[in-house]
Design a protein around this motif. Structure first.
Motif, mmCIF file in Angstrom:
data_model
loop_
_atom_site.group_PDB
_atom_site.id
_atom_site.type_symbol
_atom_site.label_atom_id
_atom_site.label_comp_id
_atom_site.label_asym_id
_atom_site.label_seq_id
_atom_site.Cartn_x
_atom_site.Cartn_y
_atom_site.Cartn_z
ATOM 1 N N LEU A 38 -68.007 3.898 20.262
ATOM 2 C CA LEU A 38 -67.276 3.323 21.379
ATOM 3 C C LEU A 38 -66.364 2.207 20.884
ATOM 4 N N ILE A 39 -65.174 2.167 21.431
ATOM 5 C CA ILE A 39 -64.245 1.098 21.103
ATOM 6 C C ILE A 39 -64.699 -0.132 21.873
ATOM 7 N N THR A 40 -64.834 -1.235 21.169
ATOM 8 C CA THR A 40 -65.292 -2.463 21.805
ATOM 9 C C THR A 40 -64.256 -3.556 21.627
ATOM 10 N N CYS A 70 -58.720 -12.093 20.139
ATOM 11 C CA CYS A 70 -59.601 -10.961 20.445
ATOM 12 C C CYS A 70 -59.642 -10.003 19.265
ATOM 13 N N THR A 71 -60.724 -9.261 19.218
ATOM 14 C CA THR A 71 -60.933 -8.266 18.168
ATOM 15 C C THR A 71 -61.272 -6.939 18.837
ATOM 16 N N ILE A 72 -60.543 -5.908 18.439
ATOM 17 C CA ILE A 72 -60.781 -4.552 18.948
ATOM 18 C C ILE A 72 -61.419 -3.783 17.795
ATOM 19 N N ARG A 73 -62.582 -3.212 18.035
ATOM 20 C CA ARG A 73 -63.312 -2.516 16.967
ATOM 21 C C ARG A 73 -63.429 -1.025 17.258
ATOM 22 N N ASN A 74 -63.613 -0.256 16.187
ATOM 23 C CA ASN A 74 -63.794 1.202 16.228
ATOM 24 C C ASN A 74 -62.539 1.931 16.687
ATOM 25 N N ASN A 97 -55.392 -4.385 9.106
ATOM 26 C CA ASN A 97 -55.605 -4.195 7.658
ATOM 27 C C ASN A 97 -55.320 -5.482 6.889
ATOM 28 N N GLY A 98 -55.604 -6.629 7.500
ATOM 29 C CA GLY A 98 -55.384 -7.916 6.844
ATOM 30 C C GLY A 98 -53.944 -8.392 6.883
ATOM 31 N N GLY A 114 -60.535 0.219 11.217
ATOM 32 C CA GLY A 114 -60.862 0.388 12.631
ATOM 33 C C GLY A 114 -60.796 -0.894 13.439
ATOM 34 N N ILE A 115 -60.145 -1.947 12.889
ATOM 35 C CA ILE A 115 -60.111 -3.247 13.567
ATOM 36 C C ILE A 115 -58.666 -3.697 13.786
#
Length: 160
Positions: A38-40, A70-74, A97-98, A114-115
């Motif tokens: 799941l994208i969080t 904010c950070t979006i993961r997956n 990607n930094g 994925g971030i």
């Protein structure tokens, strides 16, 4: 001299009932792929388009806020599509990607880890952004309209 006698030929084999070929050993069906994670989102950003996109807080109706992080993961590893991007270029940016995306658009970038991160500073706020990773099929084209019939010529007039 002795005469040779023909030996009787053996009787033809009796027909055997046909049996089906043996079945291969049982093997379970291949395991189905697990669903993607799941994208969080941590922070004020929001998922949009049924989870196929993310946007800044308030987008599209209100500007994003000061000092947002904010950070979006997956996020799936596919090229990002920028739907909208109106941010303070010097100071509000994404990190993918930094790499800091100040003064540049992340269109086509793949979030390899994925971030996606978003940061805004403490001054100017603008309309915001929306980034997508889900590919949406465009609606099918409308059928062409029938062409109008050619103009008909009036019947010739009878001679006077």
């Amino acid at each position: 001299l002795g005469s040779r006698q023909a030996l009787p030929s053996p009787p033809p084999p009796s027909p055997q009932p046909l049996s089906p070929p043996p079945l291969p050993p049982f093997s379970p069906p291949p395991a189905s792929q697990p669903p993607p994670p799941l994208i969080t989102i941590d922070g004020p950003c929001q998922l949009t388009q049924d989870g196929g996109c993310a946007a800044s807080s308030g987008y599209p109706n209100f500007p994003y806020g000061n000092n947002e992080f904010c950070t979006i993961r997956n996020v799936p590893k596919v090229p990002l599509r920028v739907v909208f991007l109106q941010v303070e270029q010097c100071c509000d940016y994404h990190i993918i990607n930094g790499e800091h995306f100040q003064y540049k658009n992340p269109e086509g970038v793949v979030a390899l880890d994925g971030i996606i991160q978003w940061r805004s500073d403490s001054s100017v706020v603008l309309q915001g952004w929306e980034l997508c990773w889900a590919l949406r099929m465009p609606p099918p084209p409308s059928p062409p309209l029938p062409s109008p019939p050619p103009p008909s010529s009036p019947p010739p007039s009878p001679p006077p």
